[in-house]
Write a protein that holds these residues in place. Structure first.
Motif, mmCIF file in Angstrom:
data_model
loop_
_atom_site.group_PDB
_atom_site.id
_atom_site.type_symbol
_atom_site.label_atom_id
_atom_site.label_comp_id
_atom_site.label_asym_id
_atom_site.label_seq_id
_atom_site.Cartn_x
_atom_site.Cartn_y
_atom_site.Cartn_z
ATOM 1 N N SER A 192 10.986 -2.743 -3.871
ATOM 2 C CA SER A 192 9.600 -3.014 -4.250
ATOM 3 C C SER A 192 8.796 -1.717 -4.376
ATOM 4 O O SER A 192 8.709 -0.938 -3.423
ATOM 5 C CB SER A 192 8.947 -3.920 -3.193
ATOM 6 O OG SER A 192 7.543 -3.923 -3.329
ATOM 7 N N GLU A 193 8.183 -1.517 -5.547
ATOM 8 C CA GLU A 193 7.297 -0.364 -5.740
ATOM 9 C C GLU A 193 6.104 -0.447 -4.787
ATOM 10 O O GLU A 193 5.624 0.576 -4.287
ATOM 11 C CB GLU A 193 6.789 -0.327 -7.184
ATOM 12 C CG GLU A 193 7.831 0.089 -8.208
ATOM 13 C CD GLU A 193 8.013 1.602 -8.276
ATOM 14 O OE1 GLU A 193 7.297 2.316 -7.544
ATOM 15 O OE2 GLU A 193 8.882 2.051 -9.042
ATOM 16 N N ILE A 194 5.649 -1.660 -4.520
ATOM 17 C CA ILE A 194 4.485 -1.846 -3.637
ATOM 18 C C ILE A 194 4.804 -1.343 -2.233
ATOM 19 O O ILE A 194 4.027 -0.598 -1.631
ATOM 20 C CB ILE A 194 4.083 -3.336 -3.604
ATOM 21 C CG1 ILE A 194 3.600 -3.795 -4.981
ATOM 22 C CG2 ILE A 194 3.000 -3.586 -2.557
ATOM 23 C CD1 ILE A 194 3.399 -5.292 -5.100
ATOM 24 N N TYR A 214 7.350 0.649 -1.369
ATOM 25 C CA TYR A 214 7.663 2.078 -1.455
ATOM 26 C C TYR A 214 6.384 2.909 -1.376
ATOM 27 O O TYR A 214 6.294 3.865 -0.590
ATOM 28 C CB TYR A 214 8.409 2.356 -2.766
ATOM 29 C CG TYR A 214 8.784 3.806 -2.964
ATOM 30 C CD1 TYR A 214 9.989 4.309 -2.492
ATOM 31 C CD2 TYR A 214 7.922 4.684 -3.637
ATOM 32 C CE1 TYR A 214 10.340 5.641 -2.670
ATOM 33 C CE2 TYR A 214 8.257 6.013 -3.820
ATOM 34 C CZ TYR A 214 9.467 6.489 -3.342
ATOM 35 O OH TYR A 214 9.796 7.814 -3.519
ATOM 36 N N LYS A 215 5.388 2.554 -2.172
ATOM 37 C CA LYS A 215 4.131 3.310 -2.201
ATOM 38 C C LYS A 215 3.377 3.180 -0.876
ATOM 39 O O LYS A 215 2.720 4.129 -0.440
ATOM 40 C CB LYS A 215 3.261 2.829 -3.355
ATOM 41 C CG LYS A 215 3.798 3.227 -4.722
ATOM 42 C CD LYS A 215 2.959 2.647 -5.850
ATOM 43 C CE LYS A 215 3.530 3.043 -7.216
ATOM 44 N NZ LYS A 215 2.777 2.406 -8.327
ATOM 45 N N GLU A 216 3.468 2.028 -0.236
ATOM 46 C CA GLU A 216 2.796 1.829 1.044
ATOM 47 C C GLU A 216 3.316 2.813 2.096
ATOM 48 O O GLU A 216 2.538 3.409 2.848
ATOM 49 C CB GLU A 216 3.014 0.383 1.524
ATOM 50 C CG GLU A 216 2.599 0.101 2.954
ATOM 51 C CD GLU A 216 1.096 0.132 3.194
ATOM 52 O OE1 GLU A 216 0.679 -0.057 4.344
ATOM 53 O OE2 GLU A 216 0.333 0.341 2.217
ATOM 54 N N GLU A 268 5.192 5.715 1.491
ATOM 55 C CA GLU A 268 5.013 7.103 1.046
ATOM 56 C C GLU A 268 3.557 7.556 1.160
ATOM 57 O O GLU A 268 3.279 8.683 1.584
ATOM 58 C CB GLU A 268 5.492 7.245 -0.403
ATOM 59 C CG GLU A 268 6.999 7.181 -0.571
ATOM 60 C CD GLU A 268 7.683 8.505 -0.288
ATOM 61 O OE1 GLU A 268 7.179 9.543 -0.755
ATOM 62 O OE2 GLU A 268 8.718 8.494 0.409
ATOM 63 N N SER A 269 2.628 6.686 0.812
ATOM 64 C CA SER A 269 1.211 7.062 0.843
ATOM 65 C C SER A 269 0.679 7.231 2.256
ATOM 66 O O SER A 269 -0.383 7.817 2.464
ATOM 67 C CB SER A 269 0.364 6.020 0.090
ATOM 68 O OG SER A 269 0.399 4.768 0.753
ATOM 69 N N ASN A 270 1.434 6.717 3.232
ATOM 70 C CA ASN A 270 1.034 6.869 4.634
ATOM 71 C C ASN A 270 1.901 7.893 5.374
ATOM 72 O O ASN A 270 1.973 7.878 6.605
ATOM 73 C CB ASN A 270 1.085 5.510 5.335
ATOM 74 C CG ASN A 270 -0.088 4.620 4.957
ATOM 75 O OD1 ASN A 270 -1.190 4.794 5.470
ATOM 76 N ND2 ASN A 270 0.145 3.678 4.050
#
Length: 242
Positions: free
Chosen positions: A52-54, A56-58, A60-62
């Motif tokens: 899931s890109e969602i 993954y970004k959650e 990585e962004s943290n």
């Protein structure tokens, strides 16, 4: 011995889609799980592996570490195996993404199995917890496990095992908790071996290891934890978090 943790994370869970992105005390379930795993201090590295890109970004962004799966996978073990196949590691511990209350003591127990396994007899280590409630023992959503006298798994089932034909005999029942520690070779073998009939019938991936002769050492824990499989589980988790 290099030990890492992998947290397999699907967005489209069948019973509770998007559960890993639900709010739990101001942060998502998956981020809580990731941070709790890192904070145990038991691992050389921790990754969330996802389709899931969602998600993954959650992560990585943290400031966390995430890996995107290349292929589609039916189970967490396959997802982890793809991610670790070319990594230079010895042991990988699978922590479930929907269990934000990660228990350090239990994780330490499965890791210690390999530190004490000087003959390299163990392929996997996993957790089990005693259950006494007959509704849970009979519940097909609860996976039960039976072991030999040395604690090696004999079989896993959604049915009550052993079947209590003689009710005068006192038998302990154990629930299998979905925390695994694998030798790298064992999980990579799993990835390349086809599913056989027992696993297909029960829908329990641990059975594949047994069907191919792998040895799973079970470790008892008294920590039940909270698995977030339903909206009701999430509400219970929120109360515990408070």
């Amino acid at each position: 011995m290099k030990i890492i943790s992998m947290i397999p994370a699907r967005y489209a869970a069948s019973r509770f889609p998007g559960k890993l992105m639900q709010d739990l005390g101001g942060e998502t379930v998956i981020l809580r799980t990731y941070k709790a795993t890192v904070n145990t201090g038991l691992f050389d590295d921790v990754f969330v592996v996802t389709d899931s890109e969602i998600i993954y970004k959650e992560i990585e962004s943290n400031g966390g570490k995430a890996i995107m799966s290349v292929k589609e996978h039916d189970c967490g073990s396959d997802r982890i195996a793809e991610a670790v196949e070319k990594m230079d590691i010895d042991i990988v511990v699978n922590v479930q993404g929907d269990e934000p209350f990660t228990d350090k003591a239990s994780l330490k127990k499965v890791i210690e199995v390999f530190r004490e396994d000087h003959e390299k007899e163990v392929d996997l280590a996993s957790l089990m917890t005693r259950i006494d409630d007959w509704d849970e023992i009979n519940n097909p959503n609860t996976v039960k496990v039976i072991t030999d006298h040395r604690g090696f798994a004999l079989y896993f089932s959604r049915s009550p095992i052993p079947y209590p034909r003689d009710k005068e005999i006192q038998v302990n029942y154990f629930k299998h908790k979905g925390v695994y520690a694998f030798r790298k070779e064992a999980i990579v073998d799993f990835y390349h071996l086809p599913m056989r009939t027992l696993e297909a019938a029960e829908k329990i991936e641990a059975i594949r290891y047994l069907e191919y002769g792998k040895k799973i050492k079970m470790v008892e824990t008294d920590v039940q934890g909270i698995e977030i499989d339903t909206p009701e589980d999430l509400e219970r988790a929120k109360k515990v978090w408070k």
